[in-house]
Design a protein around this motif. Structure first.
Motif, PDB file in Angstrom:
ATOM      1  N   GLY A   3       0.267  -2.506  -4.420  1.00 49.42           N
ATOM      2  CA  GLY A   3      -0.425  -2.784  -3.680  1.00 49.42           C
ATOM      3  C   GLY A   3      -1.934  -2.005  -3.392  1.00 49.42           C
ATOM      4  O   GLY A   3      -2.552  -2.602  -2.631  1.00 49.42           O
ATOM      5  N   ALA A   4      -1.628  -0.887  -3.407  1.00 48.79           N
ATOM      6  CA  ALA A   4      -2.993   0.678  -3.550  1.00 48.79           C
ATOM      7  C   ALA A   4      -3.918  -0.446  -4.626  1.00 48.79           C
ATOM      8  O   ALA A   4      -4.816   0.217  -4.168  1.00 48.79           O
ATOM      9  CB  ALA A   4      -1.994   1.492  -3.568  1.00 48.79           C
ATOM     10  N   HIS A  20      -0.765 -11.298  10.811  1.00 47.75           N
ATOM     11  CA  HIS A  20      -0.508  -9.981  10.448  1.00 47.75           C
ATOM     12  C   HIS A  20      -0.473  -9.235  12.469  1.00 47.75           C
ATOM     13  O   HIS A  20       0.086  -8.992  13.085  1.00 47.75           O
ATOM     14  CB  HIS A  20      -1.509  -9.341   9.668  1.00 47.75           C
ATOM     15  CG  HIS A  20      -1.524 -10.117   8.296  1.00 47.75           C
ATOM     16  ND1 HIS A  20      -1.015 -11.284   8.210  1.00 47.75           N
ATOM     17  CD2 HIS A  20      -0.840  -9.319   7.724  1.00 47.75           C
ATOM     18  CE1 HIS A  20      -1.396 -10.990   7.259  1.00 47.75           C
ATOM     19  NE2 HIS A  20      -0.611 -10.178   6.810  1.00 47.75           N
ATOM     20  N   GLY A  43      -1.859   2.122   6.066  1.00 48.23           N
ATOM     21  CA  GLY A  43      -1.754   1.352   5.360  1.00 48.23           C
ATOM     22  C   GLY A  43      -2.843   0.299   6.931  1.00 48.23           C
ATOM     23  O   GLY A  43      -2.198  -1.105   7.222  1.00 48.23           O
ATOM     24  N   CYS A  44      -3.905   0.444   7.331  1.00 51.07           N
ATOM     25  CA  CYS A  44      -4.321   0.273   8.096  1.00 51.07           C
ATOM     26  C   CYS A  44      -5.377  -1.081   7.931  1.00 51.07           C
ATOM     27  O   CYS A  44      -5.356  -2.048   9.218  1.00 51.07           O
ATOM     28  CB  CYS A  44      -5.422   1.300   9.298  1.00 51.07           C
ATOM     29  SG  CYS A  44      -7.293   1.799   8.249  1.00 51.07           S
ATOM     30  N   VAL A  49      -5.542  -4.980  13.282  1.00 53.14           N
ATOM     31  CA  VAL A  49      -4.799  -4.048  13.653  1.00 53.14           C
ATOM     32  C   VAL A  49      -4.410  -2.316  14.649  1.00 53.14           C
ATOM     33  O   VAL A  49      -4.370  -2.034  15.397  1.00 53.14           O
ATOM     34  CB  VAL A  49      -3.016  -4.163  13.353  1.00 53.14           C
ATOM     35  CG1 VAL A  49      -2.270  -3.445  13.467  1.00 53.14           C
ATOM     36  CG2 VAL A  49      -2.753  -5.777  13.043  1.00 53.14           C
ATOM     37  N   ALA A  67      -4.770   2.886   1.266  1.00 47.91           N
ATOM     38  CA  ALA A  67      -5.935   3.315   0.157  1.00 47.91           C
ATOM     39  C   ALA A  67      -6.821   2.246  -0.288  1.00 47.91           C
ATOM     40  O   ALA A  67      -6.931   2.980  -1.178  1.00 47.91           O
ATOM     41  CB  ALA A  67      -4.507   2.926  -0.730  1.00 47.91           C
ATOM     42  N   SER A  68      -6.832   1.796   0.159  1.00 53.14           N
ATOM     43  CA  SER A  68      -7.677   0.104  -0.541  1.00 53.14           C
ATOM     44  C   SER A  68      -9.442   0.586   0.116  1.00 53.14           C
ATOM     45  O   SER A  68      -9.491   0.965   1.204  1.00 53.14           O
ATOM     46  CB  SER A  68      -8.092  -1.079  -0.063  1.00 53.14           C
ATOM     47  OG  SER A  68      -9.395  -1.254   0.219  1.00 53.14           O
ATOM     48  N   MET A  71     -10.773  -1.833   2.547  1.00 58.10           N
ATOM     49  CA  MET A  71      -9.962  -1.720   3.507  1.00 58.10           C
ATOM     50  C   MET A  71     -11.148  -0.755   4.422  1.00 58.10           C
ATOM     51  O   MET A  71     -10.908  -1.156   5.547  1.00 58.10           O
ATOM     52  CB  MET A  71      -8.845  -1.849   3.597  1.00 58.10           C
ATOM     53  CG  MET A  71      -8.297  -3.380   3.118  1.00 58.10           C
ATOM     54  SD  MET A  71      -8.094  -4.483   4.419  1.00 58.10           S
ATOM     55  CE  MET A  71      -6.675  -5.876   3.652  1.00 58.10           C
ATOM     56  N   ALA A  88      -6.738   6.932   1.294  1.00 56.22           N
ATOM     57  CA  ALA A  88      -5.314   7.442   0.794  1.00 56.22           C
ATOM     58  C   ALA A  88      -3.728   7.191   0.396  1.00 56.22           C
ATOM     59  O   ALA A  88      -4.376   5.930   0.969  1.00 56.22           O
ATOM     60  CB  ALA A  88      -4.501   8.824   1.503  1.00 56.22           C
ATOM     61  N   ASP A  89      -3.228   7.297  -0.796  1.00 56.30           N
ATOM     62  CA  ASP A  89      -2.009   6.255  -1.671  1.00 56.30           C
ATOM     63  C   ASP A  89      -1.020   7.157  -0.450  1.00 56.30           C
ATOM     64  O   ASP A  89      -0.948   8.959  -0.056  1.00 56.30           O
ATOM     65  CB  ASP A  89      -1.676   6.283  -2.715  1.00 56.30           C
ATOM     66  CG  ASP A  89      -0.956   5.572  -3.256  1.00 56.30           C
ATOM     67  OD1 ASP A  89      -0.366   5.606  -2.673  1.00 56.30           O
ATOM     68  OD2 ASP A  89      -0.875   5.316  -4.258  1.00 56.30           O
ATOM     69  N   LEU A  90      -0.601   6.400   0.356  1.00 58.83           N
ATOM     70  CA  LEU A  90       0.628   7.197   1.352  1.00 58.83           C
ATOM     71  C   LEU A  90       2.110   7.418   1.165  1.00 58.83           C
ATOM     72  O   LEU A  90       1.952   8.342   1.508  1.00 58.83           O
ATOM     73  CB  LEU A  90       1.673   5.718   2.383  1.00 58.83           C
ATOM     74  CG  LEU A  90       0.377   4.651   2.979  1.00 58.83           C
ATOM     75  CD1 LEU A  90       1.260   3.481   3.432  1.00 58.83           C
ATOM     76  CD2 LEU A  90       0.184   5.896   4.682  1.00 58.83           C
ATOM     77  N   ALA A 108       3.199  -4.708   8.233  1.00 57.67           N
ATOM     78  CA  ALA A 108       2.894  -5.631   6.793  1.00 57.67           C
ATOM     79  C   ALA A 108       2.106  -4.969   5.523  1.00 57.67           C
ATOM     80  O   ALA A 108       1.030  -5.252   4.700  1.00 57.67           O
ATOM     81  CB  ALA A 108       1.883  -6.770   7.101  1.00 57.67           C
ATOM     82  N   TRP A 112       4.115  -3.785  -0.582  1.00 57.17           N
ATOM     83  CA  TRP A 112       3.353  -3.472  -1.565  1.00 57.17           C
ATOM     84  C   TRP A 112       3.417  -1.764  -1.996  1.00 57.17           C
ATOM     85  O   TRP A 112       2.872  -1.351  -3.184  1.00 57.17           O
ATOM     86  CB  TRP A 112       1.305  -3.551  -0.693  1.00 57.17           C
ATOM     87  CG  TRP A 112       0.895  -4.702  -0.579  1.00 57.17           C
ATOM     88  CD1 TRP A 112       0.967  -5.119   0.683  1.00 57.17           C
ATOM     89  CD2 TRP A 112       1.400  -5.821  -0.896  1.00 57.17           C
ATOM     90  NE1 TRP A 112       0.895  -6.300   1.035  1.00 57.17           N
ATOM     91  CE2 TRP A 112       0.641  -6.412  -0.153  1.00 57.17           C
ATOM     92  CE3 TRP A 112       1.330  -6.064  -2.371  1.00 57.17           C
ATOM     93  CZ2 TRP A 112      -0.096  -8.054  -0.857  1.00 57.17           C
ATOM     94  CZ3 TRP A 112       0.307  -7.330  -3.252  1.00 57.17           C
ATOM     95  CH2 TRP A 112       0.072  -8.429  -1.988  1.00 57.17           C
ATOM     96  N   VAL A 113       4.102  -1.192  -1.431  1.00 54.33           N
ATOM     97  CA  VAL A 113       4.705   0.208  -1.674  1.00 54.33           C
ATOM     98  C   VAL A 113       5.681   0.109  -2.981  1.00 54.33           C
ATOM     99  O   VAL A 113       6.674  -0.004  -2.424  1.00 54.33           O
ATOM    100  CB  VAL A 113       5.302   1.330  -1.219  1.00 54.33           C
ATOM    101  CG1 VAL A 113       4.798   2.624  -1.703  1.00 54.33           C
ATOM    102  CG2 VAL A 113       3.604   1.562  -0.312  1.00 54.33           C
TER     103      VAL A 113
HETATM  104  C1  LIG Z   1      -1.255  -6.972   4.047  1.00 53.91           C
HETATM  105  S1  LIG Z   1      -2.335  -5.401   4.500  1.00 53.91           S
HETATM  106  C2  LIG Z   1      -1.946  -4.740   6.249  1.00 53.91           C
HETATM  107  C3  LIG Z   1      -3.193  -4.308   6.369  1.00 53.91           C
HETATM  108  C4  LIG Z   1      -2.788  -4.132   8.707  1.00 53.91           C
HETATM  109  N1  LIG Z   1      -1.678  -3.162   8.540  1.00 53.91           N
HETATM  110  C5  LIG Z   1      -2.299  -5.511   8.623  1.00 53.91           C
HETATM  111  O1  LIG Z   1      -1.785  -5.184   9.364  1.00 53.91           O
HETATM  112  O2  LIG Z   1      -3.324  -6.310   8.840  1.00 53.91           O
HETATM  113  C6  LIG Z   1      -1.400  -4.851   3.511  1.00 53.91           C
HETATM  114  C7  LIG Z   1      -2.633  -3.431   3.286  1.00 53.91           C
HETATM  115  O3  LIG Z   1      -1.914  -2.398   3.034  1.00 53.91           O
HETATM  116  C8  LIG Z   1      -2.174  -1.303   1.671  1.00 53.91           C
HETATM  117  N2  LIG Z   1      -1.418  -0.871   1.251  1.00 53.91           N
HETATM  118  C9  LIG Z   1      -1.014  -1.259   0.048  1.00 53.91           C
HETATM  119  N3  LIG Z   1      -0.248   0.058  -0.612  1.00 53.91           N
HETATM  120  C10 LIG Z   1      -0.823   1.512   0.081  1.00 53.91           C
HETATM  121  C11 LIG Z   1      -0.526   2.193  -0.361  1.00 53.91           C
HETATM  122  N4  LIG Z   1       0.700   3.137  -1.387  1.00 53.91           N
HETATM  123  N5  LIG Z   1      -1.155   3.576   0.319  1.00 53.91           N
HETATM  124  C12 LIG Z   1      -2.004   3.043   1.360  1.00 53.91           C
HETATM  125  N6  LIG Z   1      -2.566   2.247   1.675  1.00 53.91           N
HETATM  126  C13 LIG Z   1      -1.797   0.774   0.657  1.00 53.91           C
HETATM  127  C14 LIG Z   1      -3.821  -2.306   1.642  1.00 53.91           C
HETATM  128  O4  LIG Z   1      -4.835  -1.900   0.494  1.00 53.91           O
HETATM  129  C15 LIG Z   1      -3.760  -3.144   2.776  1.00 53.91           C
HETATM  130  O5  LIG Z   1      -5.118  -2.490   3.099  1.00 53.91           O
END
Ligand SMILES: C[S@@+](CC[C@H](N)C(=O)[O-])C[C@H]1O[C@@H](n2cnc3c(N)ncnc32)[C@H](O)[C@@H]1O
Length: 254
Positions: A3-4, A20, A43-44, A49, A67-68, A71, A88-90, A108, A112-113
């Motif tokens: 997902g990152a 969401h 993962g904001c 949210v 991480a994006s 975003m 940052a990557d979580l 949500a 993705w991790v």
């Molecule tokens: C579906 S969105 C959810 C965003 C927010 N939390 C919401 O509820 O609207 C998933 C988010 O997870 C982030 N994400 C996925 N894997 C990640 C990781 N390893 N580290 C940081 N962020 C990650 C993505 O970049 C994306 O912004």
């Protein structure tokens, strides 16, 4: 692709992510905040949210991590210049020396991790002892019918070879394995459970394109995207109800 690593259309995501916001309300309620804490939003996303979390912290603050780059930029725009938004990557999250959050929230994101052991270890390291983690993500069985139809639609559109032997990047975990992983990472009193949550998006095509089918589209050439989306919509119908299954997580850092 994790997902990152996937790219997000953050503006469209911001517009279509009402499901969401709905999911997040209960997850936030389970944090039981006083209002003066420092809370991690793991993962904001676009910050929609995160804003709800910040409203519950009139004397506290949010550390928002994603991480994006798309975003994180959209979240900064949403939350203003004083917001603490970190890219940052979580799984590799490191707060500054001596910095620990009083609680952690995530909505949500965890599905993705790929590596949940690394994810929970990094979250535990960022939390003070006794801090609560309240999270929700896709769990076992999440959008299984959507994905089955998407693969069939790929074949309908003559693009089946792009998805041959492809399982996708999602990590839809079970409650039991998640409780075990949380315990191994140093959490106690972990409680995880599945919740079916059918979703009828307002803008189904834009929603599917931006959220569920992002990983599919990244396997196709740009000029094949519309053909694939047409085939998915033909299978799902104009007003699809998506078979979401949420994995709820509440645990305390030991
Ligand atoms: C579906 S969105 C959810 C965003 C927010 N939390 C919401 O509820 O609207 C998933 C988010 O997870 C982030 N994400 C996925 N894997 C990640 C990781 N390893 N580290 C940081 N962020 C990650 C993505 O970049 C994306 O912004």
């Amino acid at each position: 692709m994790s997902g990152a690593a996937r790219t997000w259309d953050a503006n469209t995501y911001h517009r279509v992510s009402s499901p969401h916001v709905e999911w997040a309300q209960d997850v936030l309620d389970r944090l039981d905040l006083r209002g003066d804490e420092t809370v991690l939003d793991a993962g904001c996303g676009s910050g929609r949210v995160t804003r709800l979390l910040a409203e519950r912290l009139p004397r506290g603050r949010v550390i928002a991590v994603d991480a994006s780059p798309q975003m994180a930029a959209r979240a900064r725009e949403e939350l203003g210049p004083d917001a603490d938004v970190r890219e940052a990557d979580l799984t590799a999250l490191r707060l500054s020396d001596g910095e620990h959050v009083d609680a952690a929230f995530s909505n949500a994101v965890f599905h993705w991790v790929a590596d949940h052991d690394a994810l929970f270890a990094a979250l535990a390291a960022a939390m003070r002892p006794g801090a609560v983690l309240s999270a929700q993500c896709g769990g076992a069985g999440n959008v299984a019918a959507v994905h089955e139809q998407a693969l069939a639609a790929g074949a309908d559109a003559g693009l089946g070879d792009r998805f041959a032997a492809w399982g996708g990047p999602w990590n839809f975990a079970t409650p039991d394995e998640t409780e075990r992983r949380l315990a191994a990472a140093g959490f106690r009193e972990a409680r995880c459970w599945l919740q079916t949550w059918p979703v009828e998006p307002d803008e189904p095509r834009a929603y599917l394109q931006t959220v569920c089918l992002g990983p599919h589209l990244q396997r196709l050439d740009a000029d094949e995207h519309e053909r694939f989306l047409d085939a998915v919509m033909a299978r799902l119908g104009e007003r699809p109800v998506l078979d979401y299954v949420r994995l709820n997580i509440v645990a305390r850092r030991g």
